[in-house]
Motif scaffolding. Sequence first.
Motif, short mmCIF file in Angstrom:
data_model
loop_
_atom_site.label_atom_id
_atom_site.label_comp_id
_atom_site.label_asym_id
_atom_site.label_seq_id
_atom_site.Cartn_x
_atom_site.Cartn_y
_atom_site.Cartn_z
N ALA A 180 18.16 -14.06 -24.36
CA ALA A 180 19.04 -13.94 -23.53
C ALA A 180 18.34 -14.29 -21.95
CB ALA A 180 19.24 -12.31 -23.24
N ARG A 181 17.41 -13.91 -21.69
CA ARG A 181 16.55 -14.65 -20.42
C ARG A 181 16.71 -15.97 -20.27
NH1 ARG A 181 13.67 -9.60 -21.19
NH2 ARG A 181 12.13 -10.81 -22.41
N GLU A 182 15.98 -16.82 -21.44
CA GLU A 182 16.58 -18.19 -21.18
C GLU A 182 17.83 -18.46 -21.48
OE1 GLU A 182 15.87 -22.22 -22.20
OE2 GLU A 182 14.73 -20.72 -21.15
N GLY A 183 18.70 -17.86 -21.79
CA GLY A 183 20.38 -18.30 -21.81
C GLY A 183 20.90 -18.35 -20.52
N PHE A 184 20.36 -17.19 -19.72
CA PHE A 184 20.93 -17.09 -18.43
C PHE A 184 20.22 -18.09 -17.47
CE2 PHE A 184 22.18 -12.74 -19.68
CZ PHE A 184 23.41 -12.97 -19.44
N ALA A 185 18.64 -18.37 -17.71
CA ALA A 185 18.14 -19.40 -16.87
C ALA A 185 18.49 -20.51 -17.18
CB ALA A 185 16.65 -19.00 -17.25
N ALA A 186 18.93 -21.09 -18.28
CA ALA A 186 19.46 -22.34 -18.49
C ALA A 186 20.62 -22.46 -17.90
CB ALA A 186 19.60 -22.50 -20.08
N PHE A 187 21.66 -21.45 -18.06
CA PHE A 187 22.98 -22.03 -17.16
C PHE A 187 22.91 -21.75 -16.11
CE2 PHE A 187 26.69 -20.01 -15.20
CZ PHE A 187 27.63 -20.55 -15.94
N LEU A 188 22.18 -21.02 -15.36
CA LEU A 188 21.89 -21.07 -13.61
C LEU A 188 21.18 -22.30 -13.38
CD1 LEU A 188 21.25 -17.36 -13.17
CD2 LEU A 188 23.25 -18.62 -12.52
N GLY A 189 20.20 -22.74 -14.17
CA GLY A 189 19.41 -24.05 -13.99
C GLY A 189 20.14 -25.22 -14.27
N LYS A 190 21.34 -25.26 -14.73
CA LYS A 190 22.27 -26.29 -15.36
C LYS A 190 21.45 -27.16 -15.94
CE LYS A 190 25.08 -26.23 -11.19
NZ LYS A 190 25.68 -26.96 -9.80
N ARG A 191 20.77 -26.53 -17.19
CA ARG A 191 20.20 -27.37 -18.18
C ARG A 191 20.25 -26.83 -19.81
NH1 ARG A 191 16.05 -23.86 -20.24
NH2 ARG A 191 15.35 -22.23 -18.70
N PRO A 192 19.94 -27.56 -20.62
CA PRO A 192 20.35 -26.87 -22.19
C PRO A 192 19.26 -25.77 -22.30
CG PRO A 192 20.02 -29.47 -22.11
CD PRO A 192 19.73 -28.75 -20.76
N PRO A 193 19.79 -24.95 -22.98
CA PRO A 193 18.91 -23.84 -23.44
C PRO A 193 17.90 -24.24 -24.37
CG PRO A 193 20.76 -23.47 -24.53
CD PRO A 193 21.07 -24.38 -23.35
N ASN A 194 16.70 -23.52 -24.59
CA ASN A 194 15.65 -24.10 -25.52
C ASN A 194 16.19 -24.28 -26.92
OD1 ASN A 194 15.12 -21.52 -26.17
ND2 ASN A 194 13.20 -21.35 -24.91
N TRP A 195 17.03 -23.55 -27.33
CA TRP A 195 17.26 -23.46 -28.69
C TRP A 195 18.13 -24.58 -29.23
CZ3 TRP A 195 19.03 -19.16 -25.64
CH2 TRP A 195 20.53 -19.25 -25.25
N MET A 196 18.59 -25.55 -28.00
CA MET A 196 19.33 -26.65 -28.61
C MET A 196 18.63 -27.54 -29.33
SD MET A 196 22.75 -26.27 -27.90
CE MET A 196 23.26 -28.06 -27.61
N PRO A 197 18.98 -27.92 -30.45
CA PRO A 197 18.09 -29.31 -31.20
C PRO A 197 17.88 -30.52 -30.16
CG PRO A 197 19.81 -28.24 -32.60
CD PRO A 197 20.20 -27.67 -31.13
N GLN A 198 16.98 -31.05 -30.49
CA GLN A 198 16.61 -32.19 -29.39
C GLN A 198 17.00 -33.54 -30.20
OE1 GLN A 198 15.43 -32.03 -26.23
NE2 GLN A 198 15.64 -29.58 -26.83
N ILE A 229 24.25 -3.95 -27.10
CA ILE A 229 24.24 -5.20 -26.01
C ILE A 229 23.12 -4.66 -25.05
CG2 ILE A 229 25.79 -3.89 -24.55
CD1 ILE A 229 25.15 -7.68 -24.84
N ALA A 230 22.77 -3.31 -25.05
CA ALA A 230 21.57 -3.16 -23.96
C ALA A 230 20.05 -3.65 -24.51
CB ALA A 230 21.63 -1.55 -24.16
N ARG A 231 20.09 -3.71 -26.00
CA ARG A 231 18.94 -4.17 -26.51
C ARG A 231 18.86 -5.62 -26.59
NH1 ARG A 231 18.73 -5.89 -31.42
NH2 ARG A 231 20.47 -4.65 -32.12
N VAL A 232 19.88 -6.42 -26.76
CA VAL A 232 19.85 -7.59 -26.84
C VAL A 232 19.61 -8.36 -25.28
CG1 VAL A 232 21.40 -9.77 -27.36
CG2 VAL A 232 21.16 -7.97 -29.19
N ARG A 233 20.39 -7.75 -24.57
CA ARG A 233 20.23 -8.14 -22.74
C ARG A 233 18.63 -8.48 -22.32
NH1 ARG A 233 25.17 -5.30 -20.28
NH2 ARG A 233 23.96 -3.54 -20.33
N GLY A 234 17.81 -7.45 -23.23
CA GLY A 234 16.48 -7.51 -22.72
C GLY A 234 15.63 -8.63 -23.44
N THR A 235 16.07 -9.40 -24.36
CA THR A 235 15.48 -10.34 -25.35
C THR A 235 14.88 -11.56 -24.52
OG1 THR A 235 17.36 -11.31 -26.18
CG2 THR A 235 16.57 -9.55 -27.26
N ASP A 236 13.96 -12.36 -24.87
CA ASP A 236 13.62 -13.60 -24.34
C ASP A 236 14.54 -14.65 -24.45
OD1 ASP A 236 11.06 -12.51 -23.62
OD2 ASP A 236 10.18 -13.29 -25.70
#
Length: 269
Positions: free
Chosen positions: A251-269, A242-249
């Motif tokens: 993970a940062r995108e996942g938290f940013a998407a949740f806080l920004g109330k938007r879909p994360p960039n890995w969701m198919p369009q 978990i220490a390693r994965v928390r620092g990945t791009d």
Amino acid sequence: MPDTTAPPPPTLTLSRPRPGVAQVTMSRPAVFNAFDEQMIAELDAAFAQLAEDEGVRVIVLAGEGRHFSAGADLQWMQRASTASLDWNVADARRFAGMLARIEACPKPTVARVQGAALGGGVGLACACDLAVAADNASFAVSEARFGILPAVIGPYVTNAVGKRQARRLALTTTRIGAAEALAIGLVQQVVAPDALDAAVDRAVDELLAGGPGAQREIKQLFAQLEVGPITPEVRELTAQTIARVRGTDEAREGFAAFLGKRPPNWMPQ
């Protein structure tokens, strides 16, 4: 003279029903999608290819026609019964490798099960991460009826339902219905036959919502975990992971998407 023998038709159909999703359909309905050397090789190649395809997030394994899979083709098994030990070892290793390829696939896998899943067909369902079944599905670990045993599929069945249930299924060869398969953990969901595709789609939706890197890490970590005492080594493995994965791009995108109330960039369009 040149060899004019036509190659056998493929045993699988590969499709992309929606963005991010690949479906591998066993296409031998005349023999209830029983598999032989050719289908084993094609399944292994298909999952190897899809595992490396960046456009694929989830893989669905299905069977064409009325039944998911009747397991091993009896003509193949009959050939095996008269072949040498060396031939049988090489052949069994190819089957074992194919199941391992499915189980270790870095992408989430979903078995879509209707009708009969027998012998190796049960193994295929258990090798997938999720199994969704129609309520007309039935399951039997039937090898002992032919004087053999479910050796290669045994670890996958045991992991799915536990040792005692796996032993019962293998020793008695009893055929169980979808409701009992759900109760013992062989499948995770049972629906009416006309609702099967919608249920698989819902499972796929849930899988597409997760980060692909996180899902790959989940599969790698959980493959190393056993039911039993949580040792210091296991605690350290989980902490390091978990220490390693928390620092990945991702993970940062996942938290940013949740806080920004938007879909994360890995969701198919």
